[in-house]
Every structure is written in C-alpha cells, then in structure tokens.
Design an enzyme around this catalytic site. Structure first.
Site, mmCIF file in Angstrom:
data_model
loop_
_atom_site.group_PDB
_atom_site.id
_atom_site.type_symbol
_atom_site.label_atom_id
_atom_site.label_comp_id
_atom_site.label_asym_id
_atom_site.label_seq_id
_atom_site.Cartn_x
_atom_site.Cartn_y
_atom_site.Cartn_z
ATOM 1 C CB CYS A 149 18.569 38.636 41.231
ATOM 2 S SG CYS A 149 19.631 37.776 41.660
ATOM 3 C CD GLU A 201 14.276 39.887 39.942
ATOM 4 O OE1 GLU A 201 15.952 41.088 40.322
ATOM 5 O OE2 GLU A 201 14.002 40.961 38.857
ATOM 6 N N GLY A 254 19.760 38.858 37.371
ATOM 7 C CA GLY A 254 20.682 40.330 36.848
ATOM 8 C C GLY A 254 20.204 41.614 36.651
ATOM 9 C CG LEU A 275 17.336 53.176 46.432
ATOM 10 C CD1 LEU A 275 16.620 53.634 45.639
ATOM 11 C CD2 LEU A 275 16.642 51.356 47.250
ATOM 12 N N GLY A 291 23.280 55.640 44.326
ATOM 13 C CA GLY A 291 24.291 56.545 43.439
ATOM 14 C C GLY A 291 24.788 56.559 42.970
ATOM 15 C CE LYS A 339 74.648 35.245 43.865
ATOM 16 N NZ LYS A 339 74.096 34.314 43.020
ATOM 17 C CB THR A 340 76.189 29.921 46.666
ATOM 18 O OG1 THR A 340 75.846 29.704 45.527
ATOM 19 C CG2 THR A 340 77.453 28.879 46.965
ATOM 20 C CB CYS A 394 79.885 28.759 40.280
ATOM 21 S SG CYS A 394 79.282 30.752 39.496
ATOM 22 C CE LYS A 400 71.912 25.229 41.055
ATOM 23 N NZ LYS A 400 71.801 26.793 41.353
ATOM 24 C CB CYS A 457 50.704 26.771 12.837
ATOM 25 S SG CYS A 457 49.040 27.544 12.989
#
Ligand SMILES: Cc1cc2nc3c(=O)[nH]c(=O)nc-3n(C[C@H](O)[C@H](O)[C@H](O)COP(=O)(O)O)c2cc1C
Ligand code: SF4
Ligand code: SF4
Length: 1031
Positions: free
Chosen positions: A188, A211, A217, A476, A478, A569-570, A664, A702, A982
């Site tokens: 494990c 395990e 672990g 095991l 490598g 885009k406008t 704009c 807008k 702070c």
C-alpha cells in the site's frame, strides 16, 4: 482648562517608537550593535543536537496562506509551462498555482489530485530542484516554490473534508461485467495507491490492496521521517482512495501463510499490480553479524522504528526510539542518508557525520535535503570508504576508512595506502535497497527477474514480459522517487485497463488515446447554469467585448476552454468602420511588472473587423457551439436606421441577444458613438427603443461609469425597453506620464501625443460593484450583466451578491489566458457547495475564519513574540515538553465530512443578496454601544511589524518597546484602518466593544462632558436628521 496646545500629543510615551525622518547619520558602536541585534533575531539556528525527540516540520518549503498567495501571484503562468514537463506525473502546475492565487484551494486540490493521487506526499518530499522547480522560467530570479504551494493547497483542501467520488459522467451502475474483474495491488505504497485510485476512477469495482504492515503508505510512512512527511498526510491520501470503494487488507505479507501472486490468480484475481518496493538493504561484508545490540542499523531497520515511535497514530504499540550514542556515522550520500542523519540527532546523538566516497559536489542527495543537513550541523566526510567497523566489548567504538580520490577522467578510486579512523558510537548504513530473497522472488512467480535482479517488464506499459496479467511499478520497476511511483501507478492503471478490456473482447481500447479520469467530488456536481431573459447560460462566465474577443478564432478557443458566453468586440456598419491608433493599451506597472496587472488603460476603438465578418462569425459559432451564448455588441451614431439594421442582421445571424455599446469613453465619442450617446438619458432611451422595435432578442444597454449617477442612465435604458444592462464599461483616465513629460500610450512618430483612455480591471472593481448595487436596489428585477475587474470566483460572488445575474471578464484574460475560466468555475462551485454544509458555511470564502477563536479578554492579554530571547525561551520550553508519551496521547482523526443540511444554492439565489444590508449613511446605527473594537491575535499570528501602531490615528495601539507586541487600548474608535494595513490574514478582527466609548471631540472640557452624556443616552438625533437622500 488644559494648557496643552492642541497639536501636542496627549501621551508622548505613545510615540516613542513612531518612525522619525532622520536628520543626521546615527552613531552606534559595533560593540553595542552586536548585543542589540541579537535581541531581534528571528532566524535563531536550532542545531540537530538540540533536537532530541523533536519531529516538527523542518521543510523550508512550508507556507502560510499569505505566503502561498504571494508566491502564487509571483508565478508567470507561462505558456507551455516548462515546470509541468519537470513533473513525472505531469500535474498542471500552472493551473493549480492560478487556483491558489485566487484563493480557490478546492480548484488547486482538484488539479493536483487529478494527476497525482499522492500529491500531498509529493508536495512534501519531491526533490523539486531536480524536477518541476528546476525548470521554472523564474530560476534566474528565484524559482517558484512549487512543492510548497502543492503541499499548502492540499492541506487547505484537507480541512474541508470533502470525499472523492467518481466522474459523474461514468454510469457506474451499468458498467459492463469486465469492470467487476477482481484486481489486486500488492503493497500500500504510492504506486499501488495511485494504480488502485485510477482503476477505481475508471469504474473498477473490486480492487483490493494487500499490505504487509498494519498501516498504509509503504516507505512514505515507514521510512520518511515525520519532520518531512507526517502520517496524517498519507492516511488522508489512502482515505481518498477508499472513498472509491478500494479495500485495504493489512498484515498480509507476500511469502507468508501461503500468500503468493500465483495464489491470488487461483483466487480469481485476473490482474495483479506489484508495488512492494525493495524491502531489503544493500549490504557489504563489513556489516556481517552486526546488530542493533552493537550499535549498528541499516536504514531499513532504523527508519521504520523512528517512524513508528514518532508518527502520531501509526501503530497501536508505540516503540521506543532507537537509543543512539553520542557520535553516529551514517554511511551513504543520498536522501535516505540525510533522513537517517537528521533522525539520528532526534534519537539522542550529539554529533552526526555522513561518510561517503565521492566529493560533496557529487552527493546524490538533493540540494533541498542537504540544506537541512547543513543547517542542523550534520558533518560531511567526503572521499572515504568503509574498511571495517571496530568493536570493543561488543559495542561499536570506531570505523576505519580508506581514503578515496578522483583520477584525471573523473573516476573515483580507493587509495588503500591511506586510512583514517573515526571514533563513533553508532553506525547507520544507507546504501540503498534491493529485492534478493529467494522466498520473496518465488512468491512473485510467474514474474521473472533478470540477472540484475530487476523485474522483467515492458517499461512502456509496466506489464510483465512473462505473465501478461502482472504489472509492476515503483522501486521494483526502477523508480527512484515517490512521484515516479505515483506516475507508474498512472501508467499501470491504463495498461491494466487495456489488458482487462481486451481480455473481455474490447479490442478497440488499444487504439484509444490513454486518458484517465480526473479527481471529482460533490462540488463538481454543483450546477452553475442560470437563465437570464430567457437565455440559458451553462455557467455565468462570459468574455467581455474586449481584446479577448478580437476575432472569431479567439472566441472558439474560449468556448473550448469552458466559457459560457461571449460578447464579441463591438462592431458597426461598414460605413463607420474604424482604424485604430498604435500603441493603444497600457498598464501602470508601478512596482508590479509582468502578469497580475491591476488593470489596463486603453484608447482602442471598437473592432476593426467589418460587420460582414462578425455576422458570419456569429453564424458559424452558433452552428458549432449551439449550447454557448453569443451576445453581439453593436455601436452606431444616433441614426435610427443604422441601429435597426445592425439589430436585425445580428438577430438573423443567430445572436442570442444584443449589447448596445453606449459607453466607449474615448475615440468613439468623437465619432458620435459610445459615450456621446451614453451620458445622455434621452438618447439612451431613444436608441433602446429603436433597437427593441427592430428585433425580438433580449437587449442589454452597456452603461458608462463616466457619469455621476448611473441610476439615471439605467432608468433611461429601462424606459427605452432594454431587457437589461451591462455594467460597466471603462472609466476615463490618464495613466503613465513618463519622466520626459510624454504620456504612454504615446502616438505619432513626431507628435508623441496621447488622449484620456478607458481604465479597466481591478482599478474599477469597487466602482462597478457600487454601480451594480445601486441599479439593483432601484430596479430589483432588471437583469445585469456585471463586469469590471473580475478575476476569480470570489470576485464573481461579490458581483452576484451586488446584483449581477451573470458576469463578463476582459482584463483578467489579458493578464493570463482563457483557461482561467476553469479556476472560476471550480471556485464558484465550491463557494456554493460550502453554503450547503454547516461546518463550511461560516468560512470566509475558502478560508476557515479565525474570528472569535480568542476569548474577549485577549484584547489586553500580553503574549510572547517570536524573536530574540523570547523565541529561544519558547523553543526551550517546547523542546522540554516533547516525549514519546506525548505522541501516544496526540490524536488525529480523519473525520468524515458532515452531511449537507441545506440545498446547494443556485446562481439566482445569490443575486443581489448583499443589497438588503446596503443603506444610506444616516440609516446606519450611530449608537456607541454598537461600536466595535480591534482585536489583535496572539503571537502565532502577529509578526510585530507595528503597521497598526503607525497607522492608528487615535493613539489606540500601544507598541511595546521590548516585545513589539501591539496592544489595543481604550482609545480604539473601531475605525478599521489597522485591519486594512495589517499584512497578516485575519490577524486583526473586530469584536463588540465591551468597555464604554467616549468620543474625544476636542471641545472645551465642560462641553465635551455634556456630549459624552448625550452619547451615552443612545443615538444622536441630529445625526438622523442628516440628508435622507437616496444613495
Ligand atoms: C483594450 C480594451 C478594449 C475594449 N474594447 C471594448 C469594445 O470594443 N466594446 C466594449 O463594449 N467594451 C470594450 N472594452 C471594455 C470591456 O468590455 C470591459 O467593459 C472593461 O474592460 C471592464 O471589464 P474588465 O475589467 O474585466 O476588463 C474594452 C476594454 C479594453 C481593456
Ligand atoms: S508532484 Fe513533485 S515534481 Fe510534480 S509538481 Fe508536485 S512537487 Fe513538483
Ligand atoms: S513561472 Fe515557473 S512555476 Fe510559474 S508557470 Fe512559469 S515555469 Fe511554471
């Protein structure tokens, strides 16, 4: 009557530590300075020899929340980020750092665990200078502390206690029978945890991890000391695996009680993963016959006892730490040797030496590990190799070494003419590991080993060459590191999946691109879809009409990344087509170069692409992405036919809605468009009426913030029949006047002229929020597409709460790229999910609140600072308290997440909820009994910088001369300025004032007394009579 001038300070003592402008150079003899400086020292070295039984974290990478966010913001979020290529598990490092920088710790954890199920262990132990961090583009400056960020993010997520689930798209109940194949994972450790997790994520239902120990672990638990990797971290990773139904069977050792790989096959396990590591130590004849009795250990006998004795709740019966003599020699030069050396100090040695045959430059241990060794005083004995270990009365007394050297070609050799003997009491060998025992090899049959005793496997698939149902990973196979083991788990899981599917007749699988499911939790089930004006948005995130929407190709890219909608885009009619000036976009930079700009100033006009282009683009995009929303942004002069034509054409092209650019603020205004119309309520009403009369799709006006009362313009839009408004466009500003007096952007080879431009991004966020809130309060049912500086889920929540129904993003994409939408989505899902859980509801976004964790009387409590003699004393006290018994008593529980006790709210539920508590100033309570007072947290939080003391305009903070501890006194008027400056998250909070507050009006004493009386009677009526103007 006081004789003091009003400009004289009331309490001169109070100002003793206040900064003064230097009028002369200071004279201080070195002799005095040498004593003085020690009183303020924070980096007091604590040598290993003073660390008996001290297993507290020593990693330099560990970060607090503030440090993590600062570090994450330093990351450039590079394109094709090379750090990712340095990570064996290919974690999307750039993405998780983006998540941390926006405080989306859930998103960060999801990103990490998706590619590495043992990401917390890896964040703690990866030798990053050889991995991700070694590739960081900021290496010349200071590479990003990637492992520290990874560790931080997963610890933050762990506190949320959210279990793992499978990818909701997998129909788990109805998976084919092949998904019930019995699968075994042996050991494990990280490779098995990773293999089992991915197989379980794929949908496999019957996975058991076997395990040999009573704890999980592998070497993460048994051989990596607690000061680098605590057991809780591993246990949590295992619990996430168990969430998916993987079983762990402890105390089951290969080769014992007939437990073999062949037996597993007989018991019906059709696929077996072997991840048992290399259990035996490498040894040499000089060690023959030596045992612990003599004072001899190998890393394989020493480290597991150290771990069991020092890691909380790892084993039931906690053993004693190995008792080492005064001087311990550790043989070896790798990371394990350093772990042994640092642990030797904690087992009582006062002197520890690492002995190895190479030079210090050629040591295998990585820089990160060596730094700790140096700091703790581990001695490095290079160029020596062991001849023999000398005993007296059965105890080790010394070791004799041959000297070594390097020849011209750089080859090391032993010079047997030179010997050196080092006195010592204990020896630990750390020469590496192997699997040699015949019984163990036999228990792995039919897996075969080659002459170098390595498992015979195909290293691309990790499949055994001799038995196709066996797969091998980790040491095991490598592997050399935890992270390589984790990656083997990924490779093996995919190979096992292909093998099982092929065995069950699914040949197609071999042709598929290897892909494994990501990490999922209940958070990912949170639905972010919402409907506004009959338009269904899959999530509330849209691209603002800005450079991110310059072309159709960019919008396509954004949809693929996950954006819910786009406002191209406008554009205008071809007769009004524009050419832009150059340059036209700028940022303030200030002290912040690169990404994370606060915002941008632009003098860019609308799109320079034709109406023809955009109408075709809308049509194509709608065909290819029918689920996505497109709201065409149009602009025209005050000409009815122009607006009508544009509106009709967009509707025909398939646009879901229209955004009318009446805002704009530069350039377009000179052409009778944008703010030329948008600041005039009558014209706004007129344009809205024309457009509404010409089409049947929803229309959003807008609005411009370049107006004193946005509600007037919103009202005009409503009158004109607009279905909603977009708030806000950019704020007319001037930025960057250079030292020669020209401004940037500076236009014209000769002229170098500029013009006032539109400010976007973070600069305008508070303004946008205020405007949205004002509009929503006035028109509660008016849909608002909110924008202005949104960069994160937290910002989104603020915009929704102020009254936006969905949001748009422009500048944040300019600072980064389209993938930030993933951060925003997971972050917002998490914030909504948290509202359904009783324990997470009170958090401040994704951070647990520290508030009220101190008793009220703490306001005046003195605490100890963490420097000079105070720090030494504190460390000494803590050191004395450390013991085995304390470890035995300590406990950590992996508490399962409390159940959700409320429904997860929807996006709609969040809209405008902040406004109920927004009032006129005169609508606020003026009672002094409602006043709050600053509360400064204890020494663990405060860093003694004195920022609160310097900024307080009421002399309300005493700053101790010796301790630099700030204490709030009765003068505190609860103004909030100290908290604003702070530097420590949550260090100053505000609590109800428990002592009476007397306002110092600076009036003659007798009048002042009367005022006090009045105040104490309650509210001051005259304040109420103030202007009742509606905000
Ligand atoms: C370089 C640039 C160009 C823009 N062009 C347009 C535009 O063509 N039409 C428009 O309605 N808004 C335009 N905007 C404004 C954005 O759509 C948006 O309202 C503003 O930038 C605030 O959002 P943000 O802080 O997320 O960028 C532009 C903004 C920038 C920075
Ligand atoms: S797993 Fe290790 S190598 Fe990969 S990103 Fe995390 S710290 Fe770096
Ligand atoms: S700055 Fe470093 S850590 Fe950040 S994305 Fe670039 S290479 Fe990766």
């Amino acid at each position: 009557m006081s004789t003091k001038k009003v400009s004289e300070v009331e309490d001169p003592e109070q100002y003793l530590l206040y900064p003064e402008t230097r009028k002369s150079a200071k004279v201080l003899p070195t002799k005095i300075n040498r004593v003085e400086k020690l009183k303020w020292k924070r980096n007091i070295p604590c040598k290993g020899c003073e660390k008996s039984f001290n297993f507290k974290d020593i990693k330099h990478t560990t970060l607090t929340e503030k440090e993590a966010i600062t570090e994450a913001r330093r990351c450039l979020k590079c394109s094709d980020a090379p750090c990712i290529k340095g990570c064996p598990t290919s974690i999307d490092i750039k993405a998780f750092i983006q998540n941390i920088s926006t405080r989306n710790f859930y998103g960060a954890a999801k990103t990490i665990l998706s590619d590495n199920p043992v990401g917390l262990s890896c964040g703690m132990v990866c030798p990053v200078s050889n991995l991700c961090q070694g590739n960081c583009n900021l290496t010349n400056e200071e590479p990003i502390n990637i492992s520290g960020l990874q560790d931080f993010a997963l610890q933050a997520f762990r506190k949320m206690q959210i279990p793992q689930i499978r990818d909701p798209k997998i129909d788990f109940e109805n998976l084919p029978k092949s998904y019930s194949t019995k699968i075994a994972c042996l050991g494990c450790g990280p490779s098995s945890i990773s293999t089992a997790t991915y197989l379980a994520r794929l949908g496999y239902k019957d996975i058991t991890v076997f395990e040999k120990n009573s704890y999980p672990g592998g070497i993460s638990s048994s051989e990596i000391p607690s000061f680098r990797l605590p057991f809780e971290a591993v246990k949590w990773e295992v619990s996430l695996m168990e969430d998916l139904g993987v079983k762990v069977q402890y105390n089951t050792e290969l080769g014992k009680n007939g437990f073999t790989v062949q037996k597993l096959k007989e018991d019906g396990y059709d696929a077996v993963f072997v991840g048992i590591g290399l259990p035996e130590p490498q040894t040499i004849p000089a060690f023959d016959g030596l045992t612990e009795e003599n004072g001899f250990y190998s890393s394989k006998t020493f480290l597991p006892i150290v771990s069991m004795a020092s890691k909380t709740k790892m084993v039931e019966n906690i053993p004693k730490l190995p008792q080492l003599g005064r001087h311990t020699l550790v043989l070896g030069a790798g990371d394990t040797s350093v772990d042994c050396a640092l642990s030797a100090f904690r087992c009582g040695s006062k002197r520890v030496s690492l002995c190895f045959r190479k030079s210090t430059d050629d040591m295998k241990a990585v820089d990160d590990e060596l730094q700790s060794a140096r700091e703790e005083g581990v001695e490095l004995q290079s160029y020596i190799t062991l001849k023999n270990i000398n005993l007296e009365n059965g105890k080790i007394v010394s070791c004799t070494f041959y000297r070594c050297d390097k020849d011209e070609e750089g080859n090391y050799y032993t010079d047997k003419t030179q010997e050196v003997t080092l006195k010592c009491d204990s020896v630990i060998s750390a020469f590496g590991s192997k699997l040699e025992k015949k019984e163990l090899q036999n228990s792995l049959l039919p897996l075969q080993f080659n002459e170098r005793r390595k498992a015979q496997i195909n290293h691309d698939t990790l499949q055994s060459n001799d038995a196709k149902w066996i797969f091998v990973g980790g040491d095991l196979a490598g592997g050399k590191m935890t992270v390589e083991a984790a990656n083997d788990g990924k490779t093996a899981a995919w190979s096992m999946h292909c093998y099982i599917q092929q065995q069950n007749g699914n040949e197609e699988i071999a042709k598929q691109k290897p892909e494994l499911p990501k990490f999922y939790t209940e958070v990912d089930l949170v639905d972010l879809s919402t409907t506004v004006c009959g338009i269904k948005f899959e999530n509330p995130y849209g691209l603002a009409s800005a450079p991110c929407c310059t072309s159709s190709a960019l919008i396509r890219r954004s949809f693929e990344a996950g954006w819910g909608y786009a406002v191209p885009k406008t554009f205008t009619l071809d007769k009004d087509i524009v050419n832009n000036v150059s340059p036209r976009i700028s940022s303030e930079h200030d002290h912040n170069y690169g990404t994370n700009q606060s915002g941008f100033l632009n003098i860019e006009l609308i799109s320079d692409k034709s109406g023809h282009y955009w109408l075709k683009a809308i049509q194509e995009l709608k065909e290819d992405f029918p689920e996505k929303v497109i709201i065409a942004s149009i602009a025209a002069p005050c000409i009815k036919e122009d607006w009508e034509l544009l509106a009709k054409k967009c509707e025909e092209a398939g646009s879901d809605g229209l955004e009318l650019n009446l805002s704009c603020p530069h350039g377009m205004k000179d052409r009778g468009m944008g703010t030329a119309l948008g600041v005039n309520p009558k014209l706004v009403t007129q344009v809205c009426k024309w457009v509404k009369g010409a089409c049947n799709i929803p229309v959003f006006a807008k609005l411009t913030p370049n107006i004193s009362d946005i509600r007037v313009i919103a009202e005009a839009a409503v009158e004109g029949g607009a279905d909603g408004v977009t708030t806000t466009n950019t704020l007319l500003s001037m930025i960057n006047v250079e030292s020669n007096g020209t401004s940037w952007p500076s236009v014209g080879k000769k002229e170098h002229k500029t013009t006032y431009g539109g400010l976007s991004g973070n600069y305008i966020k508070p303004l946008a929020l205020r405007m949205i809130s004002q509009i929503k309060k006035k028109f509660p049912d008016l849909p608002i597409l909110g924008l202005g500086g949104i960069e994160s889920a937290e910002h989104t929540m603020k915009f929704l709460n102020a009254g936006s129904n969905v949001v748009q993003v422009g500048s944040a994409i300019m600072n980064s790229d389209y993938t930030i939408v993933d951060d925003m989505i997971t972050g917002l899902q998490c914030l909504l999910y948290m509202k359904s859980r009783p324990d997470l509801r009170e958090w401040e976004y994704q951070t647990p609140r520290l508030k009220n964790y101190l008793p009220k009387e703490q306001i005046y409590k003195k605490s100890t600072p963490l420097f000079g003699e105070f720090l030494s004393e504190k460390n000494e006290k803590e050191q004395k308290k450390l013991s085995r018994e304390k470890i035995a008593k300590e406990s950590f529980e992996l508490i399962k997440a409390p159940k959700q006790d409320r429904k997860v709210p929807s996006i709609k539920d969040m809209v405008g909820i902040a406004n109920e508590k927004v009032s006129t100033w005169s609508g606020l309570s003026h009672k002094t009994s409602d006043h709050v007072v600053a509360l400064i947290a204890d020494e663990e939080e405060c860093i003694n910088c004195g920022k609160c003391y310097m900024t307080c305009p009421y002399d309300a903070i005493d700053f101790d001369e010796k301790t630099h501890i700030p204490l709030v006194n009765e003068n505190c008027s609860g103004c909030g300025i100290c908290q604003s400056v702070c530097p420590v998250v949550d260090c100053i909070s505000f609590v109800t004032r428990e002592i009476p507050y007397i306002v110092k009006h600076g009036l003659p004493e007798e009048i002042q007394l009367k005022q006090i009386e009045k105040y104490n009677q309650g509210e001051r009526e005259e304040d109420r009579k103030g202007v009742e103007g509606k905000l």
